[in-house]
Design a protein around this motif. Structure first.
Motif, PDB file in Angstrom:
ATOM      1  N   MET A 174      44.244   3.388 -49.264  1.00  0.00           N
ATOM      2  CA  MET A 174      45.018   2.504 -48.410  1.00  0.00           C
ATOM      3  C   MET A 174      46.509   2.598 -48.748  1.00  0.00           C
ATOM      4  O   MET A 174      47.358   2.560 -47.872  1.00  0.00           O
ATOM      5  CB  MET A 174      44.554   1.052 -48.555  1.00  0.00           C
ATOM      6  N   MET A 206      42.467   5.415 -40.771  1.00  0.00           N
ATOM      7  CA  MET A 206      42.257   4.010 -41.101  1.00  0.00           C
ATOM      8  C   MET A 206      42.721   3.082 -39.985  1.00  0.00           C
ATOM      9  O   MET A 206      42.186   2.009 -39.785  1.00  0.00           O
ATOM     10  CB  MET A 206      43.003   3.658 -42.395  1.00  0.00           C
ATOM     11  N   GLY A 207      43.745   3.512 -39.257  1.00  0.00           N
ATOM     12  CA  GLY A 207      44.243   2.704 -38.153  1.00  0.00           C
ATOM     13  C   GLY A 207      43.165   2.494 -37.097  1.00  0.00           C
ATOM     14  O   GLY A 207      42.964   1.389 -36.599  1.00  0.00           O
ATOM     15  N   HIS A 234      38.852   9.783 -40.101  1.00  0.00           N
ATOM     16  CA  HIS A 234      39.659   9.741 -41.312  1.00  0.00           C
ATOM     17  C   HIS A 234      40.846   8.816 -41.091  1.00  0.00           C
ATOM     18  O   HIS A 234      41.670   8.643 -41.969  1.00  0.00           O
ATOM     19  CB  HIS A 234      40.118  11.147 -41.677  1.00  0.00           C
ATOM     20  N   VAL A 278      40.248  -3.252 -45.773  1.00  0.00           N
ATOM     21  CA  VAL A 278      41.594  -2.784 -45.465  1.00  0.00           C
ATOM     22  C   VAL A 278      42.659  -3.565 -46.242  1.00  0.00           C
ATOM     23  O   VAL A 278      43.598  -2.995 -46.779  1.00  0.00           O
ATOM     24  CB  VAL A 278      41.860  -2.860 -43.942  1.00  0.00           C
ATOM     25  N   LYS A 279      42.490  -4.856 -46.333  1.00  0.00           N
ATOM     26  CA  LYS A 279      43.568  -5.672 -46.899  1.00  0.00           C
ATOM     27  C   LYS A 279      43.410  -5.995 -48.376  1.00  0.00           C
ATOM     28  O   LYS A 279      44.380  -6.266 -49.057  1.00  0.00           O
ATOM     29  CB  LYS A 279      43.709  -6.965 -46.085  1.00  0.00           C
ATOM     30  N   VAL A 319      35.612  -5.172 -42.357  1.00  0.00           N
ATOM     31  CA  VAL A 319      36.805  -4.332 -42.229  1.00  0.00           C
ATOM     32  C   VAL A 319      38.045  -5.003 -42.807  1.00  0.00           C
ATOM     33  O   VAL A 319      38.840  -4.393 -43.523  1.00  0.00           O
ATOM     34  CB  VAL A 319      37.017  -3.912 -40.748  1.00  0.00           C
ATOM     35  N   ARG A 320      38.192  -6.266 -42.554  1.00  0.00           N
ATOM     36  CA  ARG A 320      39.379  -6.980 -43.015  1.00  0.00           C
ATOM     37  C   ARG A 320      39.506  -6.935 -44.543  1.00  0.00           C
ATOM     38  O   ARG A 320      40.578  -6.688 -45.089  1.00  0.00           O
ATOM     39  CB  ARG A 320      39.294  -8.432 -42.527  1.00  0.00           C
ATOM     40  N   GLN A 333      44.636   7.977 -27.359  1.00  0.00           N
ATOM     41  CA  GLN A 333      43.752   7.468 -28.400  1.00  0.00           C
ATOM     42  C   GLN A 333      43.546   5.963 -28.246  1.00  0.00           C
ATOM     43  O   GLN A 333      42.425   5.466 -28.311  1.00  0.00           O
ATOM     44  CB  GLN A 333      44.391   7.787 -29.752  1.00  0.00           C
ATOM     45  N   ALA A 334      44.639   5.247 -28.000  1.00  0.00           N
ATOM     46  CA  ALA A 334      44.549   3.800 -27.851  1.00  0.00           C
ATOM     47  C   ALA A 334      43.654   3.430 -26.666  1.00  0.00           C
ATOM     48  O   ALA A 334      42.839   2.510 -26.757  1.00  0.00           O
ATOM     49  CB  ALA A 334      45.940   3.210 -27.669  1.00  0.00           C
ATOM     50  N   ILE A 351      39.885   4.133 -27.694  1.00  0.00           N
ATOM     51  CA  ILE A 351      39.337   3.171 -28.651  1.00  0.00           C
ATOM     52  C   ILE A 351      39.014   1.858 -27.947  1.00  0.00           C
ATOM     53  O   ILE A 351      37.940   1.280 -28.126  1.00  0.00           O
ATOM     54  CB  ILE A 351      40.333   2.889 -29.793  1.00  0.00           C
ATOM     55  N   ILE A 378      48.611   5.540 -47.180  1.00  0.00           N
ATOM     56  CA  ILE A 378      48.908   5.570 -45.745  1.00  0.00           C
ATOM     57  C   ILE A 378      50.363   5.168 -45.546  1.00  0.00           C
ATOM     58  O   ILE A 378      50.773   4.093 -45.970  1.00  0.00           O
ATOM     59  CB  ILE A 378      47.995   4.597 -44.981  1.00  0.00           C
ATOM     60  N   ALA A 410      40.603   0.064 -38.475  1.00  0.00           N
ATOM     61  CA  ALA A 410      41.089  -1.319 -38.486  1.00  0.00           C
ATOM     62  C   ALA A 410      41.002  -1.913 -37.093  1.00  0.00           C
ATOM     63  O   ALA A 410      40.739  -3.097 -36.909  1.00  0.00           O
ATOM     64  CB  ALA A 410      42.529  -1.358 -39.002  1.00  0.00           C
ATOM     65  N   GLU A 411      41.237  -1.061 -36.117  1.00  0.00           N
ATOM     66  CA  GLU A 411      41.241  -1.496 -34.729  1.00  0.00           C
ATOM     67  C   GLU A 411      39.843  -1.765 -34.193  1.00  0.00           C
ATOM     68  O   GLU A 411      39.622  -2.728 -33.468  1.00  0.00           O
ATOM     69  CB  GLU A 411      41.881  -0.378 -33.908  1.00  0.00           C
TER      70      GLU A 411
END
Lengths: 329, 331
Positions: A258, A218-219, A216, A246-247, A242-243, A193-194, A197, A261, A222-223
């Motif tokens: 969030m 979120m990781g 679905h 997510v944050k 995105v930042r 996956q990494a 992406i 997770i 975020a990436e």
């Protein structure tokens, strides 16, 4: 992105499913844009309408689903009302699609080289010999070792991760300007996956391709994403950089999502959870669809349906942010 | 000597014959082919604790789950349940009821033609645990309440429930025979994150209330961190690293464990550049010689290709790696 025309523009999209018991509204008044070179992540739980939004854009809604209202514009041109043949020409050439399961995307009876070359000769003015040469180049670019030898292999001769690379090459080879990627890494193991992406991201940047990344996870968002749209019960609950989403999410649903997770960097005794479940399409509550589960709901939430309102750096469909401009900061 | 562990695997192995049919084999002049799904595993799960197994597809973790409840017999070695050989224990129904399993797919693991109350009551009936219908009904209602459903839901069919609710039904069914040991094979992988949080919270709550022992199988390290006391990282049918949960995350030793952690997308967006592990999991039919991870390992040396590393103590962890053993892993 001010002043720049977005590549994809979705305006007030509404998708309906007529059934015996009445019409179900699967997507309700969804609007967003994606610019060239930008990755828009679309997240949400199963049934939130994220895949269906993607399907509507590429013109592959499963009947009896149909676009009941709204417009989809690609580079200023409407594509939601095209005839099937016209849309087929746009699909592949202008819009590439990547789906979750690489095995169902590839034709098991043709070699991957033939599938790539055929796609290119259909959409680009090149000779078969040139197409084959480019096919090898694409396989090499997506990280398939010994591309010149593997080009004559059949899909079943590749492993899952390699197959998904072939699918990506296939989606990119006609050099589309928009890619709709629906859960492109969900069927893959984390280490693969990494790799995928990183590949998608760098290709989008280099070629200036716009991408709608539906997932679905979120990781993954975020990436890879620049902006995120969070969907709930067929509507966009929140959209923004995105930042920020997510944050420091604004919409209570995003906050709940969030929070649920599991964190990798610490152990928590009890995970934050959103009680209950997303409503079925046949029983979407009045007012804000999230109000029965929302810890911050007040009287107005069960009466009126909120549209996207400015909420700091993001936009949230939530009455908490009505009049935000006055008390912001 | 403390309590015997709830489950113990002693050099347990499970092979599958994946040879081609006899005639084709003779014509092609090839031998039998064995897939070593689990290849000599040693581990134990102390009572009242959770041991998790993580790893990528094909690493054998689900095969271990099936070995642990006796759905597969070991091809070699032994599986011991509470001090007795598992096969022997399973012959006695009073032992069999002590272990239950929760499966990944709540859509496939519930009979669509049965009402929920019958699904939940089946183990009670099969083991003859309750004397009459009235007691059974009361028990089913209690179980449904325990997993966060309503006793009235017993009249419904599985299709009337969402994925998370179905997984609650599976848990109620598993609990109905008063088990002490639950094997959970990816119980939340098919669920959305918000629902996953509900199920994980429920499982932890039930464990502390009933003193359950869990063998938890998952591919998701973050999930595993939340539920486990100890974690085993599997690669190609063997354990690469086995450590208490906190020390595994604080100080992953095996290069594969580190690679797995490295591969997880970063939600905190620190901007850290991730270095994905290259390559893919090799086929378990023809595993690499020596250490199975050597073709992808950044610390590989000639010894790794020739000699298979055994699981050895390294601090409070057990690691199967020559580099760790030789102290070449300093990072």
């Amino acid at each position: 992105m001010t002043g720049q025309n977005p590549l994809l523009e979705v305006r007030h999209l509404r998708v309906e499913f007529p059934t015996r018991r009445g019409t179900l509204v699967a997507i309700d008044d969804v609007s967003f844009t994606i610019s060239a070179g930008e990755v828009l992540g679309v997240v949400g739980e199963s049934g939130a309408g994220k895949s269906m939004t993607g399907a509507a854009i590429i013109g592959l809604l499963e009947p009896p689903g149909r676009i009941a209202a709204g417009e989809i514009l690609l580079d200023g041109r409407r594509i939601d009302n095209l005839r099937y043949e016209d849309m087929r020409r746009i699909r592949g050439k202008e819009i590439g699609a990547i789906f979750q399961d690489p095995l169902t995307t590839l034709n098991p009876l043709y070699t991957v080289g033939r599938q790539l070359a055929e796609t290119m000769t259909t959409h680009l003015p090149i000779t078969p010999a040139e197409a084959r040469k480019r096919a090898i180049g694409w396989l090499d670019l997506v990280g398939i070792p010994a591309a010149a030898q593997r080009i004559d292999s059949y899909p079943h001769e590749f492993s899952g991760g390699m197959r998904q690379r072939v699918v990506i090459a296939l989606a990119l080879c006609a050099e589309p300007r928009l890619i709709v990627a629906d859960e492109p890494t969900t069927a893959l193991d984390v280490s693969i996956q990494a790799q995928i992406i990183a590949l998608l991201k760098s290709l989008a940047r280099e070629k200036g391709t716009a991408m709608m990344l539906v997932t679905h996870d979120m990781g993954v968002i975020a990436e890879a994403a620049d902006r995120v749209a969070v969907m709930y019960a067929g509507r966009i609950a929140e959209i923004g950089p995105v930042r920020n989403v997510v944050k420091q999410a604004s919409h209570p649903y995003t906050v709940g999502l969030m929070g649920s997770i599991p964190p990798l960097d610490r152990r928590v005794e009890r995970l934050a959870q959103i009680d209950g479940a997303m409503p079925r399409l046949s029983a979407i509550p009045k007012g804000c669809a999230y109000n029965p589960r929302c810890p911050k709901a007040f009287a107005r939430c069960s009466q009126d349906r909120p549209d996207l309102l400015p909420a700091g750096p993001t936009q949230a469909a939530c009455w908490l942010y009505d009049g935000e401009g006055t008390h912001h900061g | 000597m403390v309590d015997a562990p709830m489950l113990e695997l002693r050099d347990a192995a499970r092979y599958f014959d994946v040879s081609r049919p006899w005639l084709q084999r003779v014509i092609a002049g090839e031998g039998k082919r064995l897939l070593r799904a689990v290849d000599g595993l040693n581990l134990s799960v102390p009572k009242g604790t959770t041991l998790s197994l993580v790893g990528e597809s094909g690493c054998g973790k689900s095969t271990v789950a099936r070995l642990a409840v006796g759905l597969y017999r070991p091809s070699a070695g032994q599986v011991v349940f509470d001090g007795r050989d598992l096969a022997e224990a399973r012959a006695a129904s009073d032992q069999r009821r002590r272990m239950q399993m929760i499966f990944q797919d709540p859509y496939a693991s519930l009979n669509p033609r049965w009402r929920v109350r019958d699904i939940v009551a089946e183990p009670i009936r099969a083991f003859g645990l309750l004397p009459n219908r009235a007691a059974e009904e009361a028990r089913v209602a209690e179980l449904l309440t325990q997993v966060g459903l309503s006793p009235l839901d017993g009249h419904k069919f599985p299709h009337e429930f969402s994925g998370g609710q179905r997984q609650r039904i599976s848990i109620a069914r598993a609990l109905s025979s008063n088990p002490e040991f639950l094997v959970c094979d990816e119980p939340t992988s098919a669920l959305d994150v918000s629902v996953q949080a509900q199920i994980l919270n429920l499982m932890k709550e039930l464990q502390s209330r009933m003193g359950l022992t869990y063998l938890f199988i998952s591919h998701n390290l973050a999930v595993v961190r939340q539920v486990s006391d100890r974690i085993g990282v599997m690669y190609l049918g063997r354990i690469a690293e086995l450590a208490p949960a906190e020390s595994l995350f604080r100080r992953p030793r095996h290069p594969y464990t580190r690679a797995l952690m490295e591969a997880i997308p970063d939600l905190d967006m620190t901007g850290r550049v991730r270095i994905p592990v290259g390559g893919e999991v090799p086929s378990p039919i023809t595993p690499p010689t020596g250490c199975a991870f050597h073709p992808r390992c950044p610390l590989v040396q000639p010894r790794c290709k020739a000699e298979r590393p055994e699981l050895r103590s390294a601090g409070d962890a057990m690691v199967a790696c020559h580099a760790v053993e030789e102290g070449r892993d300093a990072a």
